[in-house]
Design a protein around this motif. Sequence first.
Motif, PDB file in Angstrom:
ATOM      1  N   SER A  93      29.988  63.682  35.111  1.00 28.15           N
ATOM      2  CA  SER A  93      30.896  62.570  35.420  1.00 28.15           C
ATOM      3  C   SER A  93      30.309  61.783  36.577  1.00 28.15           C
ATOM      4  N   GLY A  94      30.872  60.607  36.809  1.00 27.94           N
ATOM      5  CA  GLY A  94      30.456  59.801  37.951  1.00 27.94           C
ATOM      6  C   GLY A  94      29.555  58.633  37.624  1.00 27.94           C
ATOM      7  N   TYR A 109      22.182  59.968  32.163  1.00 24.85           N
ATOM      8  CA  TYR A 109      21.825  61.098  33.011  1.00 24.85           C
ATOM      9  C   TYR A 109      22.464  62.365  32.450  1.00 24.85           C
ATOM     10  N   TYR A 110      21.634  63.373  32.283  1.00 23.75           N
ATOM     11  CA  TYR A 110      22.071  64.641  31.704  1.00 23.75           C
ATOM     12  C   TYR A 110      21.937  65.767  32.724  1.00 23.75           C
ATOM     13  N   CYS A 111      22.903  66.643  32.686  1.00 23.21           N
ATOM     14  CA  CYS A 111      22.869  67.876  33.459  1.00 23.21           C
ATOM     15  C   CYS A 111      22.459  68.996  32.509  1.00 23.21           C
ATOM     16  N   ALA A 112      21.664  69.934  33.014  1.00 19.67           N
ATOM     17  CA  ALA A 112      21.202  71.039  32.178  1.00 19.67           C
ATOM     18  C   ALA A 112      21.103  72.312  33.012  1.00 19.67           C
ATOM     19  N   ALA A 113      21.183  73.449  32.342  1.00 17.64           N
ATOM     20  CA  ALA A 113      21.071  74.738  33.036  1.00 17.64           C
ATOM     21  C   ALA A 113      20.066  75.623  32.309  1.00 17.64           C
ATOM     22  N   TYR A 145      15.246  74.451  29.657  1.00 21.01           N
ATOM     23  CA  TYR A 145      16.694  74.456  29.806  1.00 21.01           C
ATOM     24  C   TYR A 145      17.398  74.841  28.506  1.00 21.01           C
ATOM     25  N   ASP A 146      18.390  75.721  28.670  1.00 16.61           N
ATOM     26  CA  ASP A 146      19.107  76.260  27.519  1.00 16.61           C
ATOM     27  C   ASP A 146      20.390  75.507  27.197  1.00 16.61           C
ATOM     28  N   TYR A 147      21.008  74.936  28.203  1.00 18.81           N
ATOM     29  CA  TYR A 147      22.321  74.308  28.035  1.00 18.81           C
ATOM     30  C   TYR A 147      22.269  72.884  28.562  1.00 18.81           C
ATOM     31  N   TRP A 148      22.950  71.987  27.849  1.00 13.25           N
ATOM     32  CA  TRP A 148      22.953  70.571  28.201  1.00 13.25           C
ATOM     33  C   TRP A 148      24.366  70.010  28.143  1.00 13.25           C
ATOM     34  N   GLY A 149      24.638  69.068  29.039  1.00 10.82           N
ATOM     35  CA  GLY A 149      25.870  68.320  28.954  1.00 10.82           C
ATOM     36  C   GLY A 149      25.716  67.143  28.011  1.00 10.82           C
ATOM     37  N   GLN A 150      26.765  66.357  27.891  1.00 11.02           N
ATOM     38  CA  GLN A 150      26.775  65.248  26.944  1.00 11.02           C
ATOM     39  C   GLN A 150      26.184  63.979  27.538  1.00 11.02           C
ATOM     40  N   GLY A 151      25.980  63.945  28.846  1.00 11.52           N
ATOM     41  CA  GLY A 151      25.369  62.804  29.499  1.00 11.52           C
ATOM     42  C   GLY A 151      26.376  61.814  30.048  1.00 11.52           C
TER      43      GLY A 151
END
Length: 129
Positions: free
Chosen positions: A7-8, A94-98, A116-122
């Motif tokens: 978000s943001g 912009y994507y967040c990943a773990a 990275y194994d996990y991704w957000g939707q951006g």
Amino acid sequence: QVQLVESGGGLVQAVGSLRLSCAASGRILTSYTVGWFRQVPGNERDFVAAIRWSGGSTRSAESVKCRFSISRNNAKNTVFLQMNSLKPEGTAVYYCAAESRGLPTIGKGDESRTAYDYWGQGTQVTVSS
């Protein structure tokens, strides 16, 4: 499983600032590293910054090192990307990943999206000139 929600994002003028948030839920381990990437349509997803969940060591791309900073709030399971002095070329999703490799230190390998194994939707960031 880990779920990530960014978000943001939004529209900002050049030299302005934005702070992105990445809220993580699920099985978050202290060995995880959380990264931010960005992508322009037609281009590859590029590394921006990363932070180790435990210890808080960070790594940033050279192009943003003096303007962007990554931080975390462990109690809220949230990672932040503070972006200052934004430029029009920063317009991207912009994507967040773990990633869960659990390496002892953060390094060059954390700049690769394949780690990275996990991704957000951006979240879309648009910087106007």
